[in-house]
Design an enzyme around this catalytic site. Structure first.
Site, PDB file in Angstrom:
ATOM      1  N   HIS A  70       0.805  -1.222   0.000  1.00 43.60           N
ATOM      2  CA  HIS A  70       0.000   0.000   0.000  1.00 43.60           C
ATOM      3  C   HIS A  70       0.841   1.277   0.000  1.00 43.60           C
ATOM      4  O   HIS A  70       0.389   2.327   0.477  1.00 43.60           O
ATOM      5  CB  HIS A  70      -0.946   0.012   1.203  1.00 43.60           C
ATOM      6  CG  HIS A  70      -1.734  -1.239   1.373  1.00 43.60           C
ATOM      7  ND1 HIS A  70      -1.267  -2.314   2.097  1.00 43.60           N
ATOM      8  CD2 HIS A  70      -2.943  -1.604   0.892  1.00 43.60           C
ATOM      9  CE1 HIS A  70      -2.162  -3.294   2.054  1.00 43.60           C
ATOM     10  NE2 HIS A  70      -3.185  -2.896   1.327  1.00 43.60           N
ATOM     11  N   CYS A  71       2.073   1.196  -0.518  1.00 45.98           N
ATOM     12  CA  CYS A  71       2.965   2.368  -0.586  1.00 45.98           C
ATOM     13  C   CYS A  71       3.209   2.982   0.791  1.00 45.98           C
ATOM     14  O   CYS A  71       3.452   4.185   0.898  1.00 45.98           O
ATOM     15  CB  CYS A  71       2.402   3.426  -1.537  1.00 45.98           C
ATOM     16  SG  CYS A  71       2.142   2.851  -3.217  1.00 45.98           S
TER      17      CYS A  71
END
Length: 379
Positions: A335-336
């Site tokens: 999810h960065c």
């Protein structure tokens, strides 16, 4: 498909948004690049969208609203346009790579970077933040809501710490703009960065930033502006100073329609509905054996996100099963948000994120609960 990846982008848009983009594609000229009606109508809708965003965020003036392509561009402008070698900046483990990577770039150029840790539930300790920010700090930058855990971060206490030490306060509102009330003046926000394609319900490729009056940023780009053609330097007046080149007028027309929808429907009503669906899902999965949920759920006044794992299953395998066997769209992996995964202990496994829109239904939520239950029984 049951779409539960709204923290990445709200796939279902109000019909008015789609209609506005289609109409603009067939009628809109280039704002500020002509005296014809097509150009003038583009200028009007762009300015009116600035006004709507200014009202939403309680800014001083529409000219302090700048259009960008997304939060990433806004954050890059803020970080690279304010920091210089030798400056000190404070951020947190909660941040998205759109904050972290520009900061790491600036660190390579001589900026001193301090990252405040979070606990195992992804929450900050105010004492740690107070210890990190000193009278020599140039900037404090943090998210308003974690894209991984959904934890909501109150901004006023952080702005108080920043301003008490003479630092600027920059906020990433990617997960909260259009869902939570944001008052930049009351909350003490100097620069607010937001995207149009999530809670604001607009098209992808739209976003922007609010910059407090009196704060000057070095632009990332220079070039065509529609004004001061014979000057060798890019105009310094806001918002033109940070908007070189042709704006995404077609997308902004869609964002304009989305803003009207938000005004009519009500941000509070949308948030209440999304939180209701989130709570229904959370209550349905929290007691399932082998299911581990991440984040702080002591309060349901949070982003409509529930992130979990099932036993030792790799998160990508779980997400694939949800899609192929149950037609439920979620997001697995990192999810960065690499530092947040370090805090949660999920670097190797990743995590499966369910994120809700007010367009979701109780029936969809119940189907997702049953899917998680069945997958957990197979584990």
């Amino acid at each position: 498909m049951i779409y539960m990846d709204n923290a990445a982008t709200t796939m279902r848009k109000p019909k008015e948004v789609i209609e506005a983009v289609v109409t603009a594609m067939g009628s809109m000229g280039n704002a500020g690049r002509g005296a014809n009606e097509a150009s003038l109508s583009a200028s009007r809708i762009i300015y009116d969208t600035r006004e709507k965003l200014c009202r939403l965020f309680h800014g001083e003036s529409p000219k302090q609203i700048v259009f960008t392509a997304n939060s990433t561009e806004s954050l890059n402008i803020a970080i690279k346009g304010l920091l210089e070698p030798g400056d000190h900046v404070v951020t947190t483990m909660l941040e998205h790579n759109s904050v972290l990577r520009p900061l790491y770039e600036m660190q390579e150029k001589g900026v001193r970077l301090t990252i405040v840790k979070s606990n195992e539930k992804g929450m900050l300790d105010r004492k740690d933040l107070e210890a990190a920010v000193t009278p020599g700090t140039k900037m404090v930058i943090c998210t308003n809501g974690s894209n991984l855990t959904g934890n909501y971060i109150p901004l006023k206490p952080i702005s108080d710490i920043a301003h008490r030490n003479g630092a600027l306060f920059v906020v990433d509102a990617s997960q909260t703009a259009g869902v939570f009330p944001i008052d930049v003046q009351e909350m003490g926000i100097d620069v607010l960065c937001f995207t149009g394609h999530k809670g604001l319900l607009g098209p992808q490729g739209t976003g922007g930033m609010y910059v407090k009056e009196g704060i000057a940023l070095r632009p990332l780009k220079s070039g065509g502006s529609g004004v001061q053609t014979y000057s060798k330097i890019h105009p310094t007046e806001m918002p033109t100073a940070l908007e070189a080149g042709t704006l995404n007028g077609h997308g902004i027309a869609g964002l304009h329609a989305a803003m009207s929808y938000l005004e009519e429907t009500g941000v509070d009503a949308i948030r209440a509905r999304e939180q209701e669906l989130m709570k229904r899902f959370y209550d349905g999965v929290k007691e399932i054996p082998t299911v581990k949920i991440y984040g702080d759920f002591s309060s349901m006044d949070r982003c409509a996100i529930v992130t979990l794992n099932i036993g030792d299953y790799d998160s990508s395998e779980v997400s694939d099963e949800l899609l192929t066997e149950y037609n439920i769209s979620t997001r697995p992996g990192g999810h960065c948000a690499p530092l947040m995964h370090e805090a949660l202990g999920t670097v190797e496994q990743g995590a499966v994120r369910f994120s809700f829109s007010h367009y979701n239904t109780e029936e969809e939520v119940d189907a997702a609960i049953e899917a998680v239950r069945e997958l957990a029984e197979e584990e």
